[in-house]
Motif scaffolding. Sequence first.
Motif, PDB file in Angstrom:
ATOM      1  N   LEU A   1       0.712  -1.172  -0.209  1.00 25.10           N
ATOM      2  CA  LEU A   1       0.064  -0.091  -0.136  1.00 25.10           C
ATOM      3  C   LEU A   1       0.913   1.283   0.106  1.00 25.10           C
ATOM      4  O   LEU A   1       0.362   2.258  -0.387  1.00 25.10           O
ATOM      5  CB  LEU A   1      -0.959   0.107   1.126  1.00 25.10           C
ATOM      6  CG  LEU A   1      -1.963  -1.161   1.114  1.00 25.10           C
ATOM      7  CD1 LEU A   1      -3.029  -1.166   2.283  1.00 25.10           C
ATOM      8  CD2 LEU A   1      -2.874  -1.050   0.020  1.00 25.10           C
ATOM      9  N   ALA A   2       2.186   1.269   0.438  1.00 24.93           N
ATOM     10  CA  ALA A   2       2.797   2.290   0.535  1.00 24.93           C
ATOM     11  C   ALA A   2       3.955   2.287  -0.790  1.00 24.93           C
ATOM     12  O   ALA A   2       4.646   3.276  -0.808  1.00 24.93           O
ATOM     13  CB  ALA A   2       3.677   2.410   1.843  1.00 24.93           C
ATOM     14  N   SER A   3       3.868   1.401  -1.459  1.00 21.47           N
ATOM     15  CA  SER A   3       4.993   1.120  -2.584  1.00 21.47           C
ATOM     16  C   SER A   3       4.818   2.014  -3.507  1.00 21.47           C
ATOM     17  O   SER A   3       3.893   2.607  -4.234  1.00 21.47           O
ATOM     18  CB  SER A   3       4.761  -0.278  -3.317  1.00 21.47           C
ATOM     19  OG  SER A   3       5.431  -0.356  -4.344  1.00 21.47           O
ATOM     20  N   GLY A   4       6.147   3.062  -3.425  1.00 21.69           N
ATOM     21  CA  GLY A   4       6.195   4.067  -4.356  1.00 21.69           C
ATOM     22  C   GLY A   4       5.386   5.303  -4.123  1.00 21.69           C
ATOM     23  O   GLY A   4       5.341   6.303  -4.739  1.00 21.69           O
ATOM     24  N   ILE A   5       4.686   5.175  -3.183  1.00 19.23           N
ATOM     25  CA  ILE A   5       3.795   6.380  -2.680  1.00 19.23           C
ATOM     26  C   ILE A   5       4.662   7.426  -1.554  1.00 19.23           C
ATOM     27  O   ILE A   5       4.648   8.412  -1.662  1.00 19.23           O
ATOM     28  CB  ILE A   5       2.559   5.732  -1.967  1.00 19.23           C
ATOM     29  CG1 ILE A   5       1.797   4.853  -2.785  1.00 19.23           C
ATOM     30  CG2 ILE A   5       1.693   7.130  -1.830  1.00 19.23           C
ATOM     31  CD1 ILE A   5       1.679   5.389  -4.226  1.00 19.23           C
ATOM     32  N   ALA A   6       5.252   6.745  -0.526  1.00 20.04           N
ATOM     33  CA  ALA A   6       5.741   7.433   0.538  1.00 20.04           C
ATOM     34  C   ALA A   6       7.435   7.602   0.478  1.00 20.04           C
ATOM     35  O   ALA A   6       7.773   6.281   0.314  1.00 20.04           O
ATOM     36  CB  ALA A   6       5.439   7.139   1.815  1.00 20.04           C
ATOM     37  N   ILE A   7       8.108   8.633   0.293  1.00 20.85           N
ATOM     38  CA  ILE A   7       9.668   8.474   0.263  1.00 20.85           C
ATOM     39  C   ILE A   7      10.182   7.822   1.379  1.00 20.85           C
ATOM     40  O   ILE A   7      11.211   7.088   1.245  1.00 20.85           O
ATOM     41  CB  ILE A   7       9.993   9.858  -0.053  1.00 20.85           C
ATOM     42  CG1 ILE A   7       9.598  10.429  -1.181  1.00 20.85           C
ATOM     43  CG2 ILE A   7      11.435  10.016   0.066  1.00 20.85           C
ATOM     44  CD1 ILE A   7       9.823  12.007  -1.341  1.00 20.85           C
ATOM     45  N   SER A   8       9.625   8.044   2.699  1.00 22.53           N
ATOM     46  CA  SER A   8      10.516   7.345   3.683  1.00 22.53           C
ATOM     47  C   SER A   8       9.665   6.003   4.027  1.00 22.53           C
ATOM     48  O   SER A   8      10.349   5.364   4.880  1.00 22.53           O
ATOM     49  CB  SER A   8      10.355   8.423   5.111  1.00 22.53           C
ATOM     50  OG  SER A   8       8.884   8.373   5.183  1.00 22.53           O
TER      51      SER A   8
ATOM     52  N   GLY B   1      -9.575   3.375  -1.944  1.00 20.58           N
ATOM     53  CA  GLY B   1      -8.292   4.275  -1.789  1.00 20.58           C
ATOM     54  C   GLY B   1      -7.223   3.022  -1.913  1.00 20.58           C
ATOM     55  O   GLY B   1      -6.326   3.238  -2.513  1.00 20.58           O
ATOM     56  N   ASP B   2      -7.172   2.144  -0.989  1.00 17.10           N
ATOM     57  CA  ASP B   2      -6.062   1.117  -0.852  1.00 17.10           C
ATOM     58  C   ASP B   2      -6.000   0.429  -2.301  1.00 17.10           C
ATOM     59  O   ASP B   2      -4.977   0.121  -2.641  1.00 17.10           O
ATOM     60  CB  ASP B   2      -6.295   0.041   0.274  1.00 17.10           C
ATOM     61  CG  ASP B   2      -6.013   0.603   1.572  1.00 17.10           C
ATOM     62  OD1 ASP B   2      -5.593   1.771   1.613  1.00 17.10           O
ATOM     63  OD2 ASP B   2      -6.558  -0.215   2.643  1.00 17.10           O
ATOM     64  N   VAL B   3      -7.156  -0.056  -2.799  1.00 15.12           N
ATOM     65  CA  VAL B   3      -6.928  -0.626  -4.206  1.00 15.12           C
ATOM     66  C   VAL B   3      -6.350   0.465  -5.281  1.00 15.12           C
ATOM     67  O   VAL B   3      -5.440  -0.094  -5.895  1.00 15.12           O
ATOM     68  CB  VAL B   3      -8.444  -0.869  -4.908  1.00 15.12           C
ATOM     69  CG1 VAL B   3      -8.402  -1.110  -6.302  1.00 15.12           C
ATOM     70  CG2 VAL B   3      -9.208  -2.044  -4.084  1.00 15.12           C
ATOM     71  N   ILE B   4      -6.488   1.579  -5.289  1.00 16.05           N
ATOM     72  CA  ILE B   4      -5.913   2.899  -6.225  1.00 16.05           C
ATOM     73  C   ILE B   4      -4.677   2.806  -5.737  1.00 16.05           C
ATOM     74  O   ILE B   4      -3.517   2.695  -6.706  1.00 16.05           O
ATOM     75  CB  ILE B   4      -6.881   4.059  -5.862  1.00 16.05           C
ATOM     76  CG1 ILE B   4      -8.087   3.995  -6.761  1.00 16.05           C
ATOM     77  CG2 ILE B   4      -5.838   4.956  -6.723  1.00 16.05           C
ATOM     78  CD1 ILE B   4      -8.764   5.104  -6.508  1.00 16.05           C
TER      79      ILE B   4
ATOM     80  N   GLY C   1       0.986   1.274  -7.317  1.00 20.21           N
ATOM     81  CA  GLY C   1       2.601   0.480  -7.279  1.00 20.21           C
ATOM     82  C   GLY C   1       2.732  -0.498  -8.221  1.00 20.21           C
ATOM     83  O   GLY C   1       3.913  -0.699  -8.767  1.00 20.21           O
ATOM     84  N   MET C   2       1.607  -1.149  -8.625  1.00 23.56           N
ATOM     85  CA  MET C   2       1.754  -2.098  -9.703  1.00 23.56           C
ATOM     86  C   MET C   2       2.022  -1.491 -11.093  1.00 23.56           C
ATOM     87  O   MET C   2       2.977  -2.035 -11.792  1.00 23.56           O
ATOM     88  CB  MET C   2       0.467  -2.936  -9.881  1.00 23.56           C
ATOM     89  CG  MET C   2       0.523  -4.096  -8.726  1.00 23.56           C
ATOM     90  SD  MET C   2      -0.842  -5.246  -9.105  1.00 23.56           S
ATOM     91  CE  MET C   2      -2.313  -4.147  -8.457  1.00 23.56           C
TER      92      MET C   2
END
Length: 88
Positions: free
Chosen positions: A9-16, A49-52, A57-58
């Motif tokens: 869920l955080a893949s590629g979304i949050a830098i940290s 939101g999690d699906v999006i 990420g995919m």
Amino acid sequence: MGFPHEASLASGIAISGQATARIERNLGMTPEAGRFLADLASRSGHSEGDVIRLALGMFRTALDAKETGKHFGVASSPESLDIELVGF
């Protein structure tokens, strides 16, 4: 043989790696797309939101693969693709 890449869920979304702030977005979609999103959320047990976020990420994984000359798809075994996803 390929290596698994986990889309979280955080893949590629949050830098940290951990979200510290949220950006709200309005997303316009057709009723059909809305039903599709709701169905995916229901089937997966995730929020819409999690699906999006998982889809983003995919999508990033697919683009990264394409940019390095690799293929992205669905395989019944690690040795070959049954379905190649294209158009990224």
